[in-house]
Each structure stands twice: as structure tokens, then as C-alpha cells.
Design a protein around this motif. Structure first.
Motif, PDB file in Angstrom:
ATOM      1  N   MET A  26       4.250   4.777   1.773  1.00  0.00           N
ATOM      2  CA  MET A  26       4.055   4.268   0.417  1.00  0.00           C
ATOM      3  C   MET A  26       2.961   3.210   0.391  1.00  0.00           C
ATOM      4  O   MET A  26       2.199   3.110  -0.577  1.00  0.00           O
ATOM      5  CB  MET A  26       5.359   3.681  -0.123  1.00  0.00           C
ATOM      6  N   GLY A  27       2.868   2.426   1.460  1.00  0.00           N
ATOM      7  CA  GLY A  27       1.824   1.413   1.525  1.00  0.00           C
ATOM      8  C   GLY A  27       0.436   2.010   1.502  1.00  0.00           C
ATOM      9  O   GLY A  27      -0.496   1.426   0.931  1.00  0.00           O
ATOM     10  N   LEU A  28       0.284   3.183   2.091  1.00  0.00           N
ATOM     11  CA  LEU A  28      -1.017   3.854   2.100  1.00  0.00           C
ATOM     12  C   LEU A  28      -1.475   4.165   0.682  1.00  0.00           C
ATOM     13  O   LEU A  28      -2.636   3.930   0.324  1.00  0.00           O
ATOM     14  CB  LEU A  28      -0.937   5.136   2.928  1.00  0.00           C
ATOM     15  N   LEU A  32      -4.828   2.324  -0.958  1.00  0.00           N
ATOM     16  CA  LEU A  32      -5.940   3.152  -1.421  1.00  0.00           C
ATOM     17  C   LEU A  32      -6.183   2.989  -2.919  1.00  0.00           C
ATOM     18  O   LEU A  32      -7.300   3.183  -3.396  1.00  0.00           O
ATOM     19  CB  LEU A  32      -5.685   4.619  -1.093  1.00  0.00           C
ATOM     20  N   ARG A  33      -5.142   2.611  -3.646  1.00  0.00           N
ATOM     21  CA  ARG A  33      -5.280   2.394  -5.090  1.00  0.00           C
ATOM     22  C   ARG A  33      -5.471   0.922  -5.436  1.00  0.00           C
ATOM     23  O   ARG A  33      -5.449   0.538  -6.596  1.00  0.00           O
ATOM     24  CB  ARG A  33      -4.053   2.943  -5.821  1.00  0.00           C
ATOM     25  N   ARG A  34      -5.647   0.090  -4.390  1.00  0.00           N
ATOM     26  CA  ARG A  34      -5.871  -1.348  -4.556  1.00  0.00           C
ATOM     27  C   ARG A  34      -4.718  -2.028  -5.309  1.00  0.00           C
ATOM     28  O   ARG A  34      -4.926  -2.863  -6.197  1.00  0.00           O
ATOM     29  CB  ARG A  34      -7.208  -1.614  -5.265  1.00  0.00           C
ATOM     30  N   PHE A 153      -2.457  12.973  -4.049  1.00  0.00           N
ATOM     31  CA  PHE A 153      -3.791  12.870  -3.449  1.00  0.00           C
ATOM     32  C   PHE A 153      -4.852  12.693  -4.532  1.00  0.00           C
ATOM     33  O   PHE A 153      -5.713  11.813  -4.446  1.00  0.00           O
ATOM     34  CB  PHE A 153      -4.081  14.130  -2.631  1.00  0.00           C
ATOM     35  N   LEU A 154      -4.785  13.522  -5.578  1.00  0.00           N
ATOM     36  CA  LEU A 154      -5.767  13.440  -6.661  1.00  0.00           C
ATOM     37  C   LEU A 154      -5.641  12.117  -7.405  1.00  0.00           C
ATOM     38  O   LEU A 154      -6.655  11.474  -7.717  1.00  0.00           O
ATOM     39  CB  LEU A 154      -5.571  14.610  -7.627  1.00  0.00           C
ATOM     40  N   LEU A 155      -4.411  11.692  -7.678  1.00  0.00           N
ATOM     41  CA  LEU A 155      -4.198  10.446  -8.397  1.00  0.00           C
ATOM     42  C   LEU A 155      -4.709   9.250  -7.603  1.00  0.00           C
ATOM     43  O   LEU A 155      -5.283   8.317  -8.162  1.00  0.00           O
ATOM     44  CB  LEU A 155      -2.698  10.274  -8.679  1.00  0.00           C
ATOM     45  N   THR A 156      -4.545   9.297  -6.292  1.00  0.00           N
ATOM     46  CA  THR A 156      -4.938   8.175  -5.436  1.00  0.00           C
ATOM     47  C   THR A 156      -6.445   7.977  -5.406  1.00  0.00           C
ATOM     48  O   THR A 156      -6.936   6.848  -5.453  1.00  0.00           O
ATOM     49  CB  THR A 156      -4.407   8.398  -4.002  1.00  0.00           C
ATOM     50  N   PHE A 157      -7.182   9.067  -5.363  1.00  0.00           N
ATOM     51  CA  PHE A 157      -8.630   8.961  -5.167  1.00  0.00           C
ATOM     52  C   PHE A 157      -9.437   9.054  -6.459  1.00  0.00           C
ATOM     53  O   PHE A 157     -10.576   8.594  -6.495  1.00  0.00           O
ATOM     54  CB  PHE A 157      -9.097  10.033  -4.180  1.00  0.00           C
ATOM     55  N   MET A 175       6.358   6.959 -10.711  1.00  0.00           N
ATOM     56  CA  MET A 175       7.086   7.490  -9.558  1.00  0.00           C
ATOM     57  C   MET A 175       6.720   6.722  -8.290  1.00  0.00           C
ATOM     58  O   MET A 175       7.597   6.369  -7.486  1.00  0.00           O
ATOM     59  CB  MET A 175       6.782   8.974  -9.368  1.00  0.00           C
ATOM     60  N   ILE A 176       5.428   6.452  -8.090  1.00  0.00           N
ATOM     61  CA  ILE A 176       4.990   5.693  -6.916  1.00  0.00           C
ATOM     62  C   ILE A 176       5.607   4.300  -6.919  1.00  0.00           C
ATOM     63  O   ILE A 176       6.065   3.800  -5.883  1.00  0.00           O
ATOM     64  CB  ILE A 176       3.450   5.616  -6.875  1.00  0.00           C
ATOM     65  N   SER A 177       5.637   3.674  -8.098  1.00  0.00           N
ATOM     66  CA  SER A 177       6.212   2.326  -8.194  1.00  0.00           C
ATOM     67  C   SER A 177       7.701   2.330  -7.881  1.00  0.00           C
ATOM     68  O   SER A 177       8.209   1.447  -7.187  1.00  0.00           O
ATOM     69  CB  SER A 177       5.971   1.755  -9.601  1.00  0.00           C
ATOM     70  N   VAL A 178       8.410   3.336  -8.378  1.00  0.00           N
ATOM     71  CA  VAL A 178       9.852   3.426  -8.134  1.00  0.00           C
ATOM     72  C   VAL A 178      10.127   3.675  -6.650  1.00  0.00           C
ATOM     73  O   VAL A 178      11.010   3.044  -6.053  1.00  0.00           O
ATOM     74  CB  VAL A 178      10.478   4.540  -8.992  1.00  0.00           C
ATOM     75  N   LEU A 179       9.390   4.588  -6.049  1.00  0.00           N
ATOM     76  CA  LEU A 179       9.571   4.861  -4.626  1.00  0.00           C
ATOM     77  C   LEU A 179       9.274   3.618  -3.789  1.00  0.00           C
ATOM     78  O   LEU A 179       9.979   3.328  -2.804  1.00  0.00           O
ATOM     79  CB  LEU A 179       8.675   6.023  -4.191  1.00  0.00           C
TER      80      LEU A 179
END
Length: 267
Positions: A26-28, A32-34, A153-157, A175-179
Motif C-alpha cells: 500500500m505504501g508503494l 508513487l501518488r505523492r 496501475f493506471l490510476l497511480t501513474f 478504496m486505496i485510502s480504506v485499504l
């Protein structure tokens, strides 16, 4: 060998290995999204939940988890309100979390010693319930990442391209925030709220030095985190050191070695 074969050390090892998968993963995405500071924010809010749990006599990690999820909702709401200054949401929630935690510490002076274990980590005190909760969170995180790998992957970059292509970016951001909230909540008993962001960010920083693709980064962060967790536990067990701090310092040492090696080979 007495330490390695002891039941408390084996529980610590199981919990550490599971968190060594989910936290750097999750940290990755956050790095990558700052958005690396979200980890610190949710950790501080979780501590307020832990303090409340001790105060009312409810499972502290569970209350901390509820607080972290609530903070996730609040961050998303504030990010919408301050679209141009999205980082304000993180600063506001962190300030509120620290303030609430200090207030609860004052109300419950008798449990301050217990809460300190969640600030700096108390991996050797993991019980069966903790292991089950960590295992459930690990399964949820891995399943979500596996099912939505392409979308993440698409959302991150390129979030703009993801939105144009019809991807529900708001849903995946949430979803990323909840995880992340789930992972942080179950991690604070292992490395502590003050150190949990290191387990989220330092393996990602290491992967940025040596990985050449996103897939390599995913594999690298997990390998580095697992090496630091297992090695840190063994070192701390043999020399009677603080396990959370030992794990983080080992991660920093790995990062420094990688940076030195890259500078040497690029010279």
C-alpha cells in the motif's frame, strides 16, 4: 534458539511477515501518488482510537481501526472541499487526531503505559485475536490489489487518463485510502504509530532506486520489507532491543546501502 522457538516470538514473526506484505504494498501506491503523509495521519488518528478503546474497555486495535476509517472518509470529504489545496485535508485530520489523542491521554492517565506500546510498537505482545485480524486484513488487501491491478496501475501513474477512460477514480481513490487505513490500524501494535510510516515508505524508496518497472517495484518492496522485518526481529530478540525501532533502522540501512551502491556504479 530459545527465543526463536518461543510462542510469543512465533506470533510476532507471523504478524510481522503478514504486515511485511501489505504495508509496503500500500505504501508503494501512496509514494508513487505523492500521498505518503496519509500514513502518518491515519496512524495518529488510530492512536486516538486506541486511547479511547482503553478508556471505555473495548478492544483498542478495533477502535483504532474505526477511527482510521472515519479519518479516511473525512480526508476524502476535505479533498473535495479543497481541490486546489488537497494536502490541507491531511494536515487538518492529523492535527485533529493528535489533539484528540492528547485529550484522551489526559482523561485516562492510568493506561498511558499501555498506549505507549502502540506508539513505539509491542510486537511481542500480539495475541491470537491480533493475528487473526492481521491475517484478514492481509487477505482483503491482496484480493483487492489482485482483482484491480490494472485499474490501480493506471490510476497511480496517470489519474487524468484513468478518468477520461471512464475509470471511477473516486471509488478507487477511496478504496486505496480504506485499504491503507486497515493496514495502518493493524500495524501500529507491530512497529508503533510513530514508526509505521517508515514501513509504508522506506521499502518504496528502496524500490525506486533499483526497480525498473512497476511489477519489479511490487516484488522489491515486499522482499525488502520482509528482510527487514525478519532480520529486525531476530536482531532485537538476540540483543534485547526494541523490535519496531530495529526494523525501521534496518530499513534505513538498506536504503543507504542501495543509494551508495547506485552512486558507486553510476560514477
Amino acid at each position: 534458539m530459545d527465543i526463536v522457538t518461543s510462542e510469543f516470538f512465533q506470533r510476532a514473526l507471523i504478524g510481522g511477515v503478514l504486515i511485511g506484505i501489505t504495508a509496503p504494498l500500500m505504501g508503494l501506491f501512496l509514494v508513487l501518488r505523492r500521498l505518503a503523509m496519509i500514513g502518518d495521519t491515519l496512524a495518529h488518528v488510530s492512536i486516538a482510537g486506541v486511547a479511547l478503546g482503553f478508556l471505555i474497555g473495548v478492544y483498542p486495535v478495533g477502535v483504532g481501526l474505526i477511527f482510521a476509517l472515519a479519518a479516511t472518509f473525512a480526508i476524502e470529504k476535505l479533498r473535495k472541499a479543497y481541490k486546489t489545496y488537497a494536502e490541507l485535508s491531511i494536515a487538518i485530520i492529523m492535527s485533529g487526531g493528535v489533539a484528540l489523542a492528547s485529550l484522551l491521554f489526559t482523561l485516562g492517565k492510568g493506561f498511558n503505559v499501555s498506549v505507549s506500546g502502540y506508539l513505539f510498537g509491542s510486537i511481542y505482545t500480539l495475541d491470537q485475536i491480533d493475528i487473526i485480524l492481521i491475517a484478514v486484513v492481509t487477505v482483503v488487501v491482496l484480493a483487492a490489489v489482485w482483482v484491480h491491478a490494472k485499474e490501480l496501475f493506471l490510476l497511480t501513474f496517470d489519474e487524468d487518463a484513468a478518468a477520461v477512460s471512464g475509470l471511477p477514480t473516486r471509488y478507487f481513490n477511496f478504496m486505496i485510502s480504506v485499504l491503507t487505513a486497515l493496514v495502518i490500524s493493524v500495524s501500529i501494535k507491530i512497529v508503533g504509530a510513530l514508526l509505521v510510516s517508515a514501513l509504508l515508505t522506506i521499502p518504496a524508496a528502496c524500490s525506486l532506486v533499483i526497480a525498473r518497472s512497476f511489477r519489479q517495484s511490487v516484488i522489491t518492496v515486499v522482499i525488502i520489507a520482509e528482510f527487514a522485518v525478519i532480520g529486525g526481529l531476530l536482531i532485537a530478540g538476540v540483543w534485547n532491543l526494541a523490535p519496531g525501532g530495529t526494523i525501521v533502522l534496518l530499513l534505513i540501512a538498506i536504503l543507504l546501502l542501495l543509494l551508495s551502491a547506485r552512486r558507486k556504479f553510476s560514477a
